[in-house]
Write a protein that holds these residues in place. Structure first.
Motif, PDB file in Angstrom:
ATOM      1  N   LEU A   1      -2.022   3.407  -3.693  1.00  0.00           N
ATOM      2  CA  LEU A   1      -0.506   3.152  -4.210  1.00  0.00           C
ATOM      3  C   LEU A   1      -0.416   1.923  -4.995  1.00  0.00           C
ATOM      4  O   LEU A   1      -1.212   1.068  -4.721  1.00  0.00           O
ATOM      5  N   PRO A   2       0.811   1.569  -5.682  1.00  0.00           N
ATOM      6  CA  PRO A   2       0.935   0.343  -6.537  1.00  0.00           C
ATOM      7  C   PRO A   2       1.040  -0.591  -5.403  1.00  0.00           C
ATOM      8  O   PRO A   2       1.430  -0.485  -4.342  1.00  0.00           O
ATOM      9  N   ASP A   3       0.861  -1.927  -5.837  1.00  0.00           N
ATOM     10  CA  ASP A   3       1.075  -3.027  -4.953  1.00  0.00           C
ATOM     11  C   ASP A   3       2.489  -3.105  -4.187  1.00  0.00           C
ATOM     12  O   ASP A   3       2.604  -3.447  -3.148  1.00  0.00           O
ATOM     13  N   TYR A   4       3.619  -2.803  -4.917  1.00  0.00           N
ATOM     14  CA  TYR A   4       4.905  -2.880  -4.551  1.00  0.00           C
ATOM     15  C   TYR A   4       4.939  -2.202  -3.259  1.00  0.00           C
ATOM     16  O   TYR A   4       5.724  -2.368  -2.304  1.00  0.00           O
ATOM     17  N   TYR A   5       4.638  -0.803  -3.193  1.00  0.00           N
ATOM     18  CA  TYR A   5       4.501  -0.056  -2.112  1.00  0.00           C
ATOM     19  C   TYR A   5       4.024  -0.501  -0.849  1.00  0.00           C
ATOM     20  O   TYR A   5       4.612  -0.268   0.385  1.00  0.00           O
ATOM     21  N   ILE A   6       2.772  -1.032  -1.181  1.00  0.00           N
ATOM     22  CA  ILE A   6       2.076  -1.562  -0.127  1.00  0.00           C
ATOM     23  C   ILE A   6       2.869  -2.851   0.684  1.00  0.00           C
ATOM     24  O   ILE A   6       2.764  -3.130   1.879  1.00  0.00           O
ATOM     25  N   ILE A   7       3.451  -3.705  -0.119  1.00  0.00           N
ATOM     26  CA  ILE A   7       4.423  -4.633   0.395  1.00  0.00           C
ATOM     27  C   ILE A   7       5.343  -4.062   1.217  1.00  0.00           C
ATOM     28  O   ILE A   7       5.735  -4.551   2.302  1.00  0.00           O
ATOM     29  N   VAL A   8       5.979  -3.100   0.719  1.00  0.00           N
ATOM     30  CA  VAL A   8       7.056  -2.416   1.320  1.00  0.00           C
ATOM     31  C   VAL A   8       6.628  -2.196   2.734  1.00  0.00           C
ATOM     32  O   VAL A   8       7.257  -2.116   3.822  1.00  0.00           O
ATOM     33  N   LEU A   9       5.351  -1.406   2.581  1.00  0.00           N
ATOM     34  CA  LEU A   9       4.879  -0.755   3.880  1.00  0.00           C
ATOM     35  C   LEU A   9       4.620  -1.878   4.948  1.00  0.00           C
ATOM     36  O   LEU A   9       4.568  -1.693   6.186  1.00  0.00           O
ATOM     37  N   SER A  10       4.009  -3.046   4.150  1.00  0.00           N
ATOM     38  CA  SER A  10       3.966  -4.160   5.450  1.00  0.00           C
ATOM     39  C   SER A  10       5.020  -4.561   5.979  1.00  0.00           C
ATOM     40  O   SER A  10       4.849  -4.934   7.226  1.00  0.00           O
ATOM     41  N   TYR A  11       6.092  -4.748   5.154  1.00  0.00           N
ATOM     42  CA  TYR A  11       7.366  -5.027   6.090  1.00  0.00           C
ATOM     43  C   TYR A  11       7.622  -3.772   7.044  1.00  0.00           C
ATOM     44  O   TYR A  11       8.168  -4.081   8.186  1.00  0.00           O
ATOM     45  N   ALA A  12       7.497  -2.594   6.775  1.00  0.00           N
ATOM     46  CA  ALA A  12       7.724  -1.523   7.724  1.00  0.00           C
ATOM     47  C   ALA A  12       6.631  -1.702   8.925  1.00  0.00           C
ATOM     48  O   ALA A  12       7.296  -1.250  10.017  1.00  0.00           O
ATOM     49  N   LEU A  13       5.441  -1.816   8.808  1.00  0.00           N
ATOM     50  CA  LEU A  13       4.836  -2.021   9.880  1.00  0.00           C
ATOM     51  C   LEU A  13       5.172  -3.202  11.054  1.00  0.00           C
ATOM     52  O   LEU A  13       4.881  -3.226  11.882  1.00  0.00           O
ATOM     53  N   SER A  14       5.592  -4.365  10.220  1.00  0.00           N
ATOM     54  CA  SER A  14       6.058  -5.418  11.074  1.00  0.00           C
ATOM     55  C   SER A  14       7.288  -4.972  11.756  1.00  0.00           C
ATOM     56  O   SER A  14       7.364  -5.178  13.006  1.00  0.00           O
ATOM     57  N   PHE A  15       8.111  -4.152  11.122  1.00  0.00           N
ATOM     58  CA  PHE A  15       9.525  -3.382  11.965  1.00  0.00           C
ATOM     59  C   PHE A  15       8.796  -2.668  12.893  1.00  0.00           C
ATOM     60  O   PHE A  15       9.496  -2.380  13.984  1.00  0.00           O
ATOM     61  N   ALA A  16       7.685  -2.058  12.604  1.00  0.00           N
ATOM     62  CA  ALA A  16       7.352  -0.880  13.553  1.00  0.00           C
ATOM     63  C   ALA A  16       6.705  -1.574  14.725  1.00  0.00           C
ATOM     64  O   ALA A  16       6.938  -1.047  16.107  1.00  0.00           O
ATOM     65  N   ILE A  17       6.245  -2.912  14.860  1.00  0.00           N
ATOM     66  CA  ILE A  17       5.636  -3.369  16.089  1.00  0.00           C
ATOM     67  C   ILE A  17       6.971  -4.066  16.936  1.00  0.00           C
ATOM     68  O   ILE A  17       7.013  -3.794  18.071  1.00  0.00           O
TER      69      ILE A  17
END
Length: 328
Positions: free
Chosen positions: A17-33
């Motif tokens: 995936l492009p970097d942009y989606y990885i950054i959004v996914l990083s937000y999502a994983l933080s929220f998942a915790i």
């Protein structure tokens, strides 16, 4: 098995995936915790908090304040444990006040404390810079300065793999907690506090421990989120942000262990696309969440599990699952 596949997918996504989606996914994983921690209190202990944003903000501001006032110790392997410790201490103090109450009293009390913390962050401008917020630079790691690295490159490479490692460890530890005798005692308290007390469970003490663990998880999420975001502001302590954490958990399904993880990821991307494609993103997000809530009362995760049951069950069991939705 599903979680192993999910973990493997997370590992290879930066190559797909492009970097942009990885950054959004990083937000999502933080929220998942954060959602996992929230659901320990809601799904397993039966306490609905409208103030968990306060722990998220405590974790985030711990990192930001260390970066601003103690740059010599601003290193990832130091700030994360400190954020965990501050979150645990805060949860212990707030829990000592709130855990004496249950149901609506507990929810309102948590909301009030969250707004007190929001006000303190907002008003102590000389320390927190109030509404201006605080920057969160790239932390050092094992004595190495990474400040020269572009932020997007740092988030999508080094920090992304640290984040998924912490996410996997947090999920595994939470699974052990809810599967342990302690977790079963919490579920007994959720289902019937009076009966749990009669069989010898110290209801208040177990609720207190659950509250502290929940606060630690949410504080850890805030600390990780602040590094991804590069900036923190008082809005993350506001009660509306507590509502977002609750939405994520309910959207994925609080009766299912992976429901909060699923909900955090779906909510983050749903909000992203709503913001991109319409100025009425709050309305759009609200309509989508309402539709999901009405059509899937057990959340998206619960709905998927029910569809799976309908596919594999015999005729009588299928009828029971369908009747459950008809009654609702």
């Amino acid at each position: 098995m599903i979680f192993v596949i999910f973990t493997a997918l997370l590992t290879v996504l930066p190559y797909l995936l492009p970097d942009y989606y990885i950054i959004v996914l990083s937000y999502a994983l933080s929220f998942a915790i954060a959602s996992l921690g929230f659901n320990l209190l809601l799904g397993y202990t039966g306490l609905l908090s409208f103030g968990h944003a306060s722990f998220f903000a405590i974790g985030a501001y711990t990192v930001a304040l260390i970066a601003r006032y103690m740059p010599r110790i601003y290193s990832l392997e130091i700030v994360i444990p400190i954020a965990l410790g501050v979150s645990a201490l805060s949860a212990a103090l707030i829990g000592a006040i709130c855990i004496r109450h249950t149901e609506a009293h507990f929810s309102i009390l948590m909301l009030a404390i969250s707004m007190i913390i929001y006000s303190l962050i907002f008003k102590f401008y000389n320390i927190t810079r109030g509404s201006d917020g605080l920057p969160v630079p790239i932390p050092k790691m094992l004595g190495l300065s990474l400040s020269e690295m572009p932020r997007s490159e740092y988030i999508t490479s080094i920090f992304y793999y640290i984040l998924i490692s912490i996410f996997i460890a947090s999920t595994f530890i939470m699974y052990l907690i809810v599967s342990s005798p302690f977790g079963k005692a919490l579920q007994a308290i959720r289902d019937n506090p009076g009966r749990a007390y009669l069989i010898g469970i110290n209801v208040k003490l177990y609720r207190y421990y659950s509250f502290i663990l929940s606060g630690i998880y949410t504080g850890l999420a805030g600390a990780l989120w602040s590094i991804v975001n590069g900036y923190t502001s008082p809005e993350i302590a506001h009660w509306t942000f507590s509502g977002e954490i609750a939405f994520m958990t309910l959207l994925g399904g609080y009766t299912l262990f992976i429901g909060p993880i699923l909900g955090a990821i779906i909510y983050t991307f749903l909000k992203l696309y709503a913001v991109i494609y319409t100025p009425y993103w709050l309305f759009t997000t609200g309509v989508a969440i309402t539709a999901f809530s009405l059509l899937l009362p057990r959340g998206i995760g619960g709905g998927i599990m029910d569809i799976y049951k309908i596919m594999i069950y015999n005729k009588e069991e299928k009828r029971k699952v369908v009747e459950k939705y008809v009654r609702k």
